[in-house]
Design an enzyme around this catalytic site. Structure first.
Site, PDB file in Angstrom:
ATOM      1  N   HIS A 249       0.871  -1.184   0.000  1.00 55.71           N
ATOM      2  CA  HIS A 249       0.000   0.000   0.000  1.00 55.71           C
ATOM      3  C   HIS A 249       0.905   1.230   0.000  1.00 55.71           C
ATOM      4  CE1 HIS A 249      -3.857   2.035   1.782  1.00 55.71           C
ATOM      5  NE2 HIS A 249      -3.156   2.886   1.059  1.00 55.71           N
TER       6      HIS A 249
ATOM      7  N   GLU B  10      -2.632  -1.809  -3.035  1.00 52.64           N
ATOM      8  CA  GLU B  10      -3.738  -1.091  -2.420  1.00 52.64           C
ATOM      9  C   GLU B  10      -3.471   0.405  -2.481  1.00 52.64           C
ATOM     10  OE1 GLU B  10      -4.757  -4.322   1.118  1.00 52.64           O
ATOM     11  OE2 GLU B  10      -3.835  -2.405   1.604  1.00 52.64           O
TER      12      GLU B  10
ATOM     13  N   HIS C  37      -7.463  -6.501   7.648  1.00 52.79           N
ATOM     14  CA  HIS C  37      -7.221  -5.442   8.629  1.00 52.79           C
ATOM     15  C   HIS C  37      -7.342  -6.027  10.024  1.00 52.79           C
ATOM     16  CE1 HIS C  37      -6.331  -1.115   8.973  1.00 52.79           C
ATOM     17  NE2 HIS C  37      -6.737  -1.305  10.212  1.00 52.79           N
TER      18      HIS C  37
END
Length: 271
Positions: A60, A91, A217
């Protein structure tokens, strides 16, 4: 330099791990960035995780380069060419820097299998909510089409709201990635059961529409198995913070293998 020649690479596990494990290596880059000597190596971390059996690597890259930097993205994509049976997932917010990576990697002929659209602000501490529909639909649709034109799968980071899945399908996304912190933070058995019910309901709604299902997450070794047992059809989990923290104590190889074992446990047939 790769640790292994392509001919030495073991194939991705098949028929065993029902949910793919993609390792997010942002936290390796975060530690690396506290010095100027490229230790620990982001590339070595990715390769060791792949060698241990991880089915993918996730990054990310945020605009402030607090962890993964642009050079890391391109070097990791080049590494993934040596692992043709594994996946590379990026991401990010498609209204910031994500689409630049999508265009650049595909133009260079480098692997990019999936991009996960996340509605983060530039200075956000960490991802903490999913997209909103119908508010975000008109903005997202053309960017999803751009990714599809480059043969890149699109997953939308979403809260577990069953009623929103039809809008995700209508906007053209291929998958959802459920934001799982509400499950991970549930402090009591009742709260956890209620959270799992919401995710299971949203997963069934997504699957009924033909959407693929990812999750991530704050999933960890303690809560992963129960999540996968309760939430049907999860194709991929993206795990970073907890996995890298475990690797500090256990090493990458043992840690990845243990996460794969926890995934196996979720699908084990009991008598």
């Amino acid at each position: 330099m790769p640790l292994f020649r392509q001919s030495d690479h073991p194939p991705a596990p098949t028929g065993v791990h029902k949910t793919a494990l993609s390792v997010n290596i942002n936290k390796v880059a975060l530690l690396r960035n506290t010095r100027h000597i490229d230790i620990p190596s982001v590339l070595r971390a990715a390769e060791l995780c792949l060698e241990a059996g991880a089915q993918g690597i996730t990054v990310h890259p945020r605009p402030d380069e607090r962890h993964i930097r642009p050079d890391d993205v391109y070097e990791l994509a080049a590494l993934m060419k040596d692992w043709p049976d594994r996946e590379f997932n990026i991401e990010g917010n498609p209204f910031q820097n994500l689409m630049g990576f999508v265009r650049d990697l595909t133009a260079r002929g480098l692997p990019l299998h999936q991009c996960t659209f996340v509605p983060d602000s530039e200075d956000q501490f960490t991802s903490d909510h999913g997209w909103s529909f119908p508010a975000d639909a008109d903005r997202l649709q053309p960017l999803i089409e751009q990714a599809h034109a480059r043969s890149v799968r699109v997953s939308l980071f979403m809260d577990p709201v069953a009623e929103a899945m039809a809008a995700v399908k209508a906007v053209g996304a291929d998958r959802v990635e459920f934001y799982t912190e509400s499950y991970a933070r549930a402090s009591s058995g009742t709260e956890r059961s209620e959270a799992l019910g919401r995710f299971a309901s949203a997963a069934r709604a997504a699957a009924a529409l033909g959407l693929g299902i990812n999750a991530g997450h704050d999933l960890n070794r303690d809560n992963l198995t129960a999540f996968l047992r309760s939430v049907p059809g999860v194709q991929e989990v993206s795990i970073g913070h907890a996995l890298i923290a475990d690797a500090l104590e256990l090493g990458y190889t043992a840690t990845v293998k243990d996460y794969l074992r926890r995934i196996d446990e979720a699908f084990a047939v009991t008598t």
